[in-house]
Design a protein around this motif. Structure first.
Motif, PDB file in Angstrom:
ATOM      1  N   GLY A 206      -6.982   4.151  -7.103  1.00  0.00           N
ATOM      2  CA  GLY A 206      -6.119   3.146  -6.473  1.00  0.00           C
ATOM      3  C   GLY A 206      -4.708   3.598  -6.166  1.00  0.00           C
ATOM      4  O   GLY A 206      -3.870   2.799  -5.759  1.00  0.00           O
TER       5      GLY A 206
ATOM      6  N   LEU B  66       2.580  -3.850  -3.524  1.00  0.00           N
ATOM      7  CA  LEU B  66       1.521  -3.462  -2.586  1.00  0.00           C
ATOM      8  C   LEU B  66       0.290  -4.337  -2.822  1.00  0.00           C
ATOM      9  O   LEU B  66       0.043  -4.794  -3.945  1.00  0.00           O
TER      10      LEU B  66
ATOM     11  N   PRO C  55      -8.428   5.644   0.619  1.00  0.00           N
ATOM     12  CA  PRO C  55      -7.192   5.867   1.375  1.00  0.00           C
ATOM     13  C   PRO C  55      -6.411   7.073   0.837  1.00  0.00           C
ATOM     14  O   PRO C  55      -6.276   7.226  -0.379  1.00  0.00           O
TER      15      PRO C  55
ATOM     16  N   ARG D 100      -8.936   1.732   4.348  1.00  0.00           N
ATOM     17  CA  ARG D 100      -9.563   2.588   3.329  1.00  0.00           C
ATOM     18  C   ARG D 100     -10.128   3.850   3.986  1.00  0.00           C
ATOM     19  O   ARG D 100     -11.338   4.116   3.955  1.00  0.00           O
TER      20      ARG D 100
ATOM     21  N   LYS E 148      -5.978  -3.406  -4.972  1.00  0.00           N
ATOM     22  CA  LYS E 148      -7.171  -2.690  -4.508  1.00  0.00           C
ATOM     23  C   LYS E 148      -8.319  -3.018  -5.462  1.00  0.00           C
ATOM     24  O   LYS E 148      -8.579  -2.258  -6.405  1.00  0.00           O
TER      25      LYS E 148
ATOM     26  N   ASP F 158      -4.449   2.449   3.493  1.00  0.00           N
ATOM     27  CA  ASP F 158      -4.838   1.349   2.592  1.00  0.00           C
ATOM     28  C   ASP F 158      -5.595   0.262   3.356  1.00  0.00           C
ATOM     29  O   ASP F 158      -6.603  -0.260   2.878  1.00  0.00           O
ATOM     30  N   LYS F 159      -5.080  -0.072   4.545  1.00  0.00           N
ATOM     31  CA  LYS F 159      -5.670  -1.171   5.319  1.00  0.00           C
ATOM     32  C   LYS F 159      -7.129  -0.886   5.660  1.00  0.00           C
ATOM     33  O   LYS F 159      -7.989  -1.760   5.558  1.00  0.00           O
TER      34      LYS F 159
ATOM     35  N   GLU G 283       0.212   2.764   5.088  1.00  0.00           N
ATOM     36  CA  GLU G 283      -0.259   1.390   5.358  1.00  0.00           C
ATOM     37  C   GLU G 283      -1.658   1.403   5.970  1.00  0.00           C
ATOM     38  O   GLU G 283      -2.541   0.650   5.553  1.00  0.00           O
TER      39      GLU G 283
ATOM     40  N   ALA H  18      -7.064   8.749  -5.483  1.00  0.00           N
ATOM     41  CA  ALA H  18      -7.235   7.686  -4.479  1.00  0.00           C
ATOM     42  C   ALA H  18      -8.298   6.699  -4.964  1.00  0.00           C
ATOM     43  O   ALA H  18      -8.148   5.481  -4.806  1.00  0.00           O
TER      44      ALA H  18
ATOM     45  N   ARG I 255      -1.415   5.605  -4.318  1.00  0.00           N
ATOM     46  CA  ARG I 255      -1.000   6.077  -2.997  1.00  0.00           C
ATOM     47  C   ARG I 255      -0.798   7.577  -3.128  1.00  0.00           C
ATOM     48  O   ARG I 255       0.100   8.042  -3.832  1.00  0.00           O
TER      49      ARG I 255
END
Lengths: 226, 368
Positions: B71, B191, B99, B162, B194, B159-160, B156, B68, B73
């Motif tokens: 960077g 995406l 995230p 963190r 980051k 990531d949004k 989502e 993570a 997913r």
């Protein structure tokens, strides 16, 4: 003539429901039936979870004993070899899914009577058996692991409560095509019992194949009737 | 043929994660969630992803921390005792603002417990299972399709904000099969970037991923900045469903598997003219207080049903804030409330009685 019938296949292909329904079907014809729960890999929705219901209808249930029913261990029923070799009447064996689950049978194959028939259950709406290539690989891997060459296929393509006649006919075509590749007959077609009323459409979909009408016994908690 | 597939919850969440752009999975086996790992082991490589079965839960969650931070997913899954082992690293991940998505297909506890379904990890999930002032978004699906949809949402939101996001199911959600439809596989190259990730510092200032703040003033500032982020999440990310909110007088409050049971009971009660409804929290944190605001004036009472000895009911009491009676009914350890026993509790409530909070005391006698 009594017969040993082994149902194997991938996870979630419907082996347990097919086994339960087939065993009940034989029992209702007045035959002596034993169902063997040989699933050592699935934690929920197993034959042993509906033991009482099966006993009520005179089906003998061979499963891991109650005290280890929920153990997170691959436990086999007591006396399994003796039962497979010398058990009286018809024997229906529900094998755990995937090559992993089938391996249990592999360790017992010397106990299977000559003439035991292995039937591979296939649902073409499940992952890893949606294409003929995938399904063919699944048959080879599972039956090799089980040490029992298949003698036929059970077409069990459905979509849960959304199952329609089209699923049955698509599934049967799929199983027949798979059977042609492997030189195997489709010996049974699983059909949800509620589709029985659509006689004409169903007859068209089955075009002579043998239906096994399936009532559901392995229910989710909110489906359990009063 | 239709695009629907018939899938176990575990398999479906794994496929949904791949379609949501997840390319890193770490895990360690535990029942009843092993199909997630098995599915990822077979499928993730086909999408160019990385699957690692680590030597323990502690290792696997620290691999999540690393991936993570770089960077990716990242998904990890386990069940209750395994999730307990991961709590230290989850706190680090929250502290370092990384995230990731964590699936907990919970089973009966405490301790080794059993392998049947349970909802007794609500406290651990929503109140900070690890140390320090942190919060984790917790999403609880009640159907396999919703699980798939929430998996995309989870990535989502992670990531949004963190922040770690948990998808909290139970063994039943993981093991049962239902038809599902998936979206197309998301193009991971589209995406949002980051810029904070440790992707190699060539040509730019280096990024540092850490949760260490030795200076009290700095750590205080960090915590209040995190708290401000959590406030925004509370404001924007509440999710819930209300059944019969327009006319119901008696409300069940339940999530996940138990919400399905309550829904079946409501259908039956409604046929007999009982105005029953359901508040189903989908985000367990942030808890949907506003759902209660809307109905508290009209409601005659709330019955919280859980597969626990009473965890979410504390948040229900806070939300209702003494305005109406809040009662509780629960089973634990893999025992699942039956529709009949749930219905009986609601009818007791309607008769002005305090419904007994579990079948256990009904059998052996004891506290209400």
């Amino acid at each position: 003539m009594s017969q040993v019938t082994v149902f194997y296949g991938l996870y979630g292909s419907g082996k347990s429901e097919v086994s339960i329904n087939y065993a009940l079907c034989l029992a209702r014809e007045g035959r002596a039936v034993t169902i063997v729960d040989l699933d050592a890999v699935t934690p929920y929705f197993r034959v042993r979870d509906v033991r009482e219901r099966l006993l009520e209808e005179g089906v003998r249930v061979v499963a891991p004993k109650e005290s280890v029913r929920h153990a997170d261990l691959p436990v086999l029923p007591e006396g399994i070899r003796r039962i497979l070799m010398h058990g009286e009447g018809d024997i229906v064996v529900d094998v755990g899914g995937d090559p992993t689950g089938a391996r249990v049978l592999g360790g017992l194959k010397d106990a299977l009577r000559p003439g035991a028939r292995g039937l591979f259950v296939v649902n073409a709406n499940r992952p890893f058996s949606r294409t003929l290539d995938e399904a063919e690989e699944a048959v080879r891997r599972v039956t090799t692991s089980a040490g029992l060459p298949p003698q036929g296929l059970v077409s069990n393509t459905h979509m849960g409560e959304l199952t329609q006649i089209e699923h049955i006919s698509y599934g049967l075509e799929f199983a027949e095509a798979l059977g042609r590749r492997l030189g195997l007959p489709v010996v049974m077609v699983g059909v949800p019992a509620w589709l029985k009323s659509q006689e004409e459409e169903l007859a068209g979909a089955l075009h002579g194949a043998e239906p096994l009408y399936l009532e559901r016994y392995l229910l989710k908690p909110w489906e359990i009737p009063e | 043929m239709s695009e629907s597939l018939l899938m176990k919850g575990n398999e479906a969440l794994a496929e949904a994660a791949i379609r949501a752009g997840c390319r890193f999975y770490f895990g360690y086996p535990i029942t009843p969630q092993n199909e997630i790992s098995e599915y990822m082991a077979r499928r993730l490589g086909e999408h160019g992803g990385v699957f690692v079965q680590a030597e323990s839960e502690v290792s696997s969650i620290n691999m999540v921390y690393g991936a993570a931070g770089a960077g990716g997913r990242v998904l990890i899954s386990s069940s209750s005792p395994g999730i307990s082992l991961m709590q230290e690293a989850i706190s680090y991940i929250a502290g370092a603002e990384l995230p990731c998505v964590i699936v907990n297909m919970s089973r009966g506890g405490p301790g080794l417990g059993g392998i049947q379904p349970s909802q007794s990890d609500y406290f651990q999930a929503t109140k900070g299972g690890g140390h320090g002032d942190y919060r984790m978004i917790v999403l609880a699906p009640a159907t396999i399709q919703e699980g798939c949809d929430l998996m995309a949402t989870a990535f989502e939101l992670a990531d949004k904000y963190r922040n770690p996001v948990m998808v909290l199911g139970d063994g039943m959600i993981g093991q049962m099969m239902e038809p599902v439809v998936f979206p197309e596989v998301l193009d991971a190259t589209e995406l949002p970037p980051k810029p904070w990730a440790t992707t190699g510092a060539k040509g730019r200032k280096r990024n540092i991923i850490s949760s260490i703040y030795l200076d009290p003033e700095e750590l205080d500032a960090h915590n209040w900045r995190l708290e401000e982020k959590y406030r925004k999440i509370r404001e924007s990310e509440v999710r819930y469903e209300v059944l019969h909110g327009d006319d119901a007088e008696w409300f069940f409050v339940a999530y996940g598997t138990v919400a399905r049971i309550c829904t079946a009971v409501i259908q039956r009660l409604r046929k007999e003219g009982v105005k029953a409804g359901l508040i189903r929290p989908i985000s367990l944190w942030p808890f949907p207080d506003e759902a209660f605001e809307k109905v508290a004036d009209r409601a005659k009472g709330f019955l919280t049903v859980e597969m626990s000895t009473g965890q979410m009911v504390e948040d229900v009491r806070l939300a209702v804030n003494g305005r109406k009676p809040v009662y509780f009914y629960g089973r634990t350890g893999g025992a699942v409330p039956t529709p009949r026993s749930v219905e009986r509790r609601l009818r007791d409530m309607m008769d002005g009685k305090v419904p007994s909070q579990t079948d256990y005391f009904d059998r052996v006698g004891g506290a209400k």
